[in-house]
Design a protein around this motif. Structure first.
Motif, PDB file in Angstrom:
ATOM      1  N   LEU A  97       0.663  27.369 -27.448  1.00 52.11           N
ATOM      2  CA  LEU A  97      -0.190  26.674 -27.787  1.00 52.11           C
ATOM      3  C   LEU A  97      -1.723  26.364 -27.962  1.00 52.11           C
ATOM      4  O   LEU A  97      -2.129  26.633 -27.580  1.00 52.11           O
ATOM      5  N   GLU A  98      -2.083  26.082 -29.659  1.00 51.33           N
ATOM      6  CA  GLU A  98      -3.141  25.819 -29.536  1.00 51.33           C
ATOM      7  C   GLU A  98      -3.350  24.368 -30.290  1.00 51.33           C
ATOM      8  O   GLU A  98      -3.706  25.305 -32.197  1.00 51.33           O
ATOM      9  N   LEU A  99      -5.323  24.116 -29.722  1.00 52.54           N
ATOM     10  CA  LEU A  99      -5.402  22.602 -31.037  1.00 52.54           C
ATOM     11  C   LEU A  99      -5.686  23.818 -32.581  1.00 52.54           C
ATOM     12  O   LEU A  99      -6.477  24.136 -32.180  1.00 52.54           O
ATOM     13  N   TYR A 100      -5.267  22.766 -33.523  1.00 53.30           N
ATOM     14  CA  TYR A 100      -5.274  23.159 -34.974  1.00 53.30           C
ATOM     15  C   TYR A 100      -6.402  22.579 -35.177  1.00 53.30           C
ATOM     16  O   TYR A 100      -6.947  22.504 -36.068  1.00 53.30           O
ATOM     17  N   ARG A 101      -5.562  21.202 -35.827  1.00 52.92           N
ATOM     18  CA  ARG A 101      -5.899  20.417 -36.418  1.00 52.92           C
ATOM     19  C   ARG A 101      -6.042  18.883 -36.124  1.00 52.92           C
ATOM     20  O   ARG A 101      -5.297  18.503 -35.531  1.00 52.92           O
ATOM     21  N   VAL A 102      -7.061  17.908 -36.191  1.00 50.61           N
ATOM     22  CA  VAL A 102      -6.775  16.574 -35.941  1.00 50.61           C
ATOM     23  C   VAL A 102      -7.351  15.432 -37.163  1.00 50.61           C
ATOM     24  O   VAL A 102      -7.745  16.130 -38.130  1.00 50.61           O
ATOM     25  N   PHE A 103      -6.835  14.970 -36.877  1.00 52.28           N
ATOM     26  CA  PHE A 103      -6.664  13.593 -38.429  1.00 52.28           C
ATOM     27  C   PHE A 103      -6.478  12.511 -38.016  1.00 52.28           C
ATOM     28  O   PHE A 103      -5.957  11.986 -36.912  1.00 52.28           O
ATOM     29  N   ASP A 104      -7.652  12.005 -38.734  1.00 52.34           N
ATOM     30  CA  ASP A 104      -7.780  10.480 -38.479  1.00 52.34           C
ATOM     31  C   ASP A 104      -7.272   9.916 -39.470  1.00 52.34           C
ATOM     32  O   ASP A 104      -7.266  10.289 -41.021  1.00 52.34           O
ATOM     33  N   VAL A 105      -5.520   9.146 -39.240  1.00 51.05           N
ATOM     34  CA  VAL A 105      -5.665   7.983 -40.612  1.00 51.05           C
ATOM     35  C   VAL A 105      -5.583   6.578 -40.252  1.00 51.05           C
ATOM     36  O   VAL A 105      -4.994   5.918 -40.491  1.00 51.05           O
ATOM     37  N   ARG A 116      -0.680  25.179 -33.301  1.00 52.20           N
ATOM     38  CA  ARG A 116      -0.573  26.260 -34.174  1.00 52.20           C
ATOM     39  C   ARG A 116      -0.133  27.187 -32.674  1.00 52.20           C
ATOM     40  O   ARG A 116      -0.309  26.560 -31.722  1.00 52.20           O
ATOM     41  N   CYS A 117       1.080  27.779 -33.423  1.00 50.10           N
ATOM     42  CA  CYS A 117       2.046  27.942 -31.924  1.00 50.10           C
ATOM     43  C   CYS A 117       2.549  29.134 -32.370  1.00 50.10           C
ATOM     44  O   CYS A 117       3.262  29.413 -33.767  1.00 50.10           O
ATOM     45  N   ASP A 118       3.155  30.225 -31.467  1.00 45.65           N
ATOM     46  CA  ASP A 118       4.339  31.026 -31.670  1.00 45.65           C
ATOM     47  C   ASP A 118       5.746  30.548 -31.711  1.00 45.65           C
ATOM     48  O   ASP A 118       6.053  30.038 -30.934  1.00 45.65           O
ATOM     49  N   LEU A 119       6.662  30.786 -32.420  1.00 48.43           N
ATOM     50  CA  LEU A 119       7.430  30.619 -33.098  1.00 48.43           C
ATOM     51  C   LEU A 119       8.686  31.729 -31.187  1.00 48.43           C
ATOM     52  O   LEU A 119       8.965  32.958 -32.045  1.00 48.43           O
ATOM     53  N   VAL A 120       9.621  30.863 -30.185  1.00 54.00           N
ATOM     54  CA  VAL A 120      10.100  32.152 -29.768  1.00 54.00           C
ATOM     55  C   VAL A 120      11.148  32.872 -30.025  1.00 54.00           C
ATOM     56  O   VAL A 120      12.065  32.207 -30.951  1.00 54.00           O
ATOM     57  N   ASP A 121      10.961  34.400 -30.285  1.00 50.89           N
ATOM     58  CA  ASP A 121      12.577  34.739 -30.507  1.00 50.89           C
ATOM     59  C   ASP A 121      12.787  34.505 -32.299  1.00 50.89           C
ATOM     60  O   ASP A 121      13.774  35.298 -32.434  1.00 50.89           O
ATOM     61  N   GLY A 122      11.130  33.861 -33.110  1.00 48.07           N
ATOM     62  CA  GLY A 122      11.998  33.759 -34.914  1.00 48.07           C
ATOM     63  C   GLY A 122      13.649  32.506 -34.511  1.00 48.07           C
ATOM     64  O   GLY A 122      13.884  32.482 -35.659  1.00 48.07           O
ATOM     65  N   GLU A 123      13.808  31.893 -33.342  1.00 47.90           N
ATOM     66  CA  GLU A 123      14.850  31.263 -33.397  1.00 47.90           C
ATOM     67  C   GLU A 123      14.597  29.568 -33.692  1.00 47.90           C
ATOM     68  O   GLU A 123      14.015  29.405 -33.111  1.00 47.90           O
ATOM     69  N   PHE A 124      15.949  29.389 -34.633  1.00 48.42           N
ATOM     70  CA  PHE A 124      15.444  27.837 -34.896  1.00 48.42           C
ATOM     71  C   PHE A 124      16.709  27.002 -35.584  1.00 48.42           C
ATOM     72  O   PHE A 124      17.033  28.290 -35.498  1.00 48.42           O
ATOM     73  N   GLY A 125      16.582  25.682 -35.217  1.00 48.07           N
ATOM     74  CA  GLY A 125      18.115  25.475 -35.845  1.00 48.07           C
ATOM     75  C   GLY A 125      18.559  24.130 -37.002  1.00 48.07           C
ATOM     76  O   GLY A 125      16.849  24.030 -37.060  1.00 48.07           O
ATOM     77  N   VAL A 126      19.210  23.378 -36.964  1.00 53.14           N
ATOM     78  CA  VAL A 126      18.687  21.926 -37.605  1.00 53.14           C
ATOM     79  C   VAL A 126      19.004  20.691 -36.176  1.00 53.14           C
ATOM     80  O   VAL A 126      19.894  20.877 -35.197  1.00 53.14           O
ATOM     81  N   ASP A 127      19.535  19.769 -36.769  1.00 56.05           N
ATOM     82  CA  ASP A 127      19.137  18.323 -35.793  1.00 56.05           C
ATOM     83  C   ASP A 127      19.116  17.369 -36.506  1.00 56.05           C
ATOM     84  O   ASP A 127      18.998  17.353 -37.681  1.00 56.05           O
TER      85      ASP A 127
END
Lengths: 181, 181
Positions: A97-105, A116-127
């Motif tokens: 993980l590396e800081l990429y964008r900060v937004f003030d609202v 920004r970061c890497d998705l480990v093994d390209g695995e994901f699901g739903v919740d």
């Protein structure tokens, strides 16, 4: 805030001595209750040039696509919170993980931090928080179905920066724009 | 939190449905009250190679030196908050604010954001919050009288980065260390 969270008595809005703005002050125990902006932390998970997005299962902006993000919790760091939200919303593990964008609202007193970061093994699901999760190439991003301006701004930049291999950290402000009917 | 800020009834600590951690939930109106980390925003004001520090007039760490910083307020942006605190603590105007360091301090649920910036016209003063304010060269920093680890870490890096003319944004975590008696 109408009642003191400490003693249950009524609070009044007034400017405490030595302060320059109205605060919620307890009419009985005199405690000053400060209200402060909240931090939302999230990820831009990359895998083979694609970014992971989630279709929101809950309001606000149900059915629109977002980056995994949510309110930071007490006791965690910002990258820990961003990774936790990515697990909760997309059942995805991330690293580097590396800081990429900060937004003030400021009009809703929120600050966003995207890693920004890497998705480990390209695995994901739903919740339960997401109807669907999917990896998107730059060309396939559903630009008309993006949930929030901060997500739109981040996605607009990330593919360009990825192409260049240079990811400068940027801070910017989202101004209030009434949504068209 | 013992009482509901909305209705004044007692709150209980319990895990709401669909959540995974204890929250303060009102026993009467059922409102869930989330507690979240707070943001502290501050500046590293530069003038002719020197950095502006403030000697704290109030506890914690009274009589120790700090960078101008304080709790972000609702309705402002992080750079606006950092500039406001610099005015309040050092009567100094700043411009050209650029994000420099982010610190997670999870054991007290705080996040710090420091902006490096220029001190306009080299002018500054004092305020009830500071006993003294002063511009310091790298060699003269009172290293044994620095108020907080986040200030120490930031000062350690800023002069090196200034020498190189390169200011990468860094995020780091301050771990709990009991202070020696």
């Amino acid at each position: 805030m109408k009642f003191c969270p400490r003693c249950g008595s009524a609070v009044n809005l007034r400017i405490p001595e030595g302060d320059d703005r109205e605060r919620h002050v307890c009419s009985s125990c005199e405690r000053i209750h400060y209200l402060n902006p909240r931090l939302i932390v999230g990820c831009v998970p990359f895998y083979r040039g694609k970014v992971l997005l989630c279709k929101r299962a809950i309001d606000p902006r149900k059915n629109y696509w977002t980056l995994p993000a949510g309110f930071m919790e007490n006791g965690e760091t910002t990258p820990q919170g961003a990774a936790r939200e990515t697990w909760e919303e997309a059942r995805a593990r991330v690293n580097n993980l590396e800081l990429y964008r900060v937004f003030d609202v400021p009009y809703i007193s929120q600050v966003y931090m995207f890693y920004r970061c890497d998705l480990v093994d390209g695995e994901f699901g739903v919740d339960p928080e997401s109807l669907e999760t999917q990896l998107y190439l730059s060309d396939n991003i559903p630009w008309n179905e993006i949930a929030f301006p901060v997500v739109h701004e981040t996605l607009k930049d990330i593919f360009v920066d990825n192409e260049r291999g240079d990811f400068p950290v940027k801070v910017s402000t989202i101004e209030y724009k009434p949504r068209r009917a």
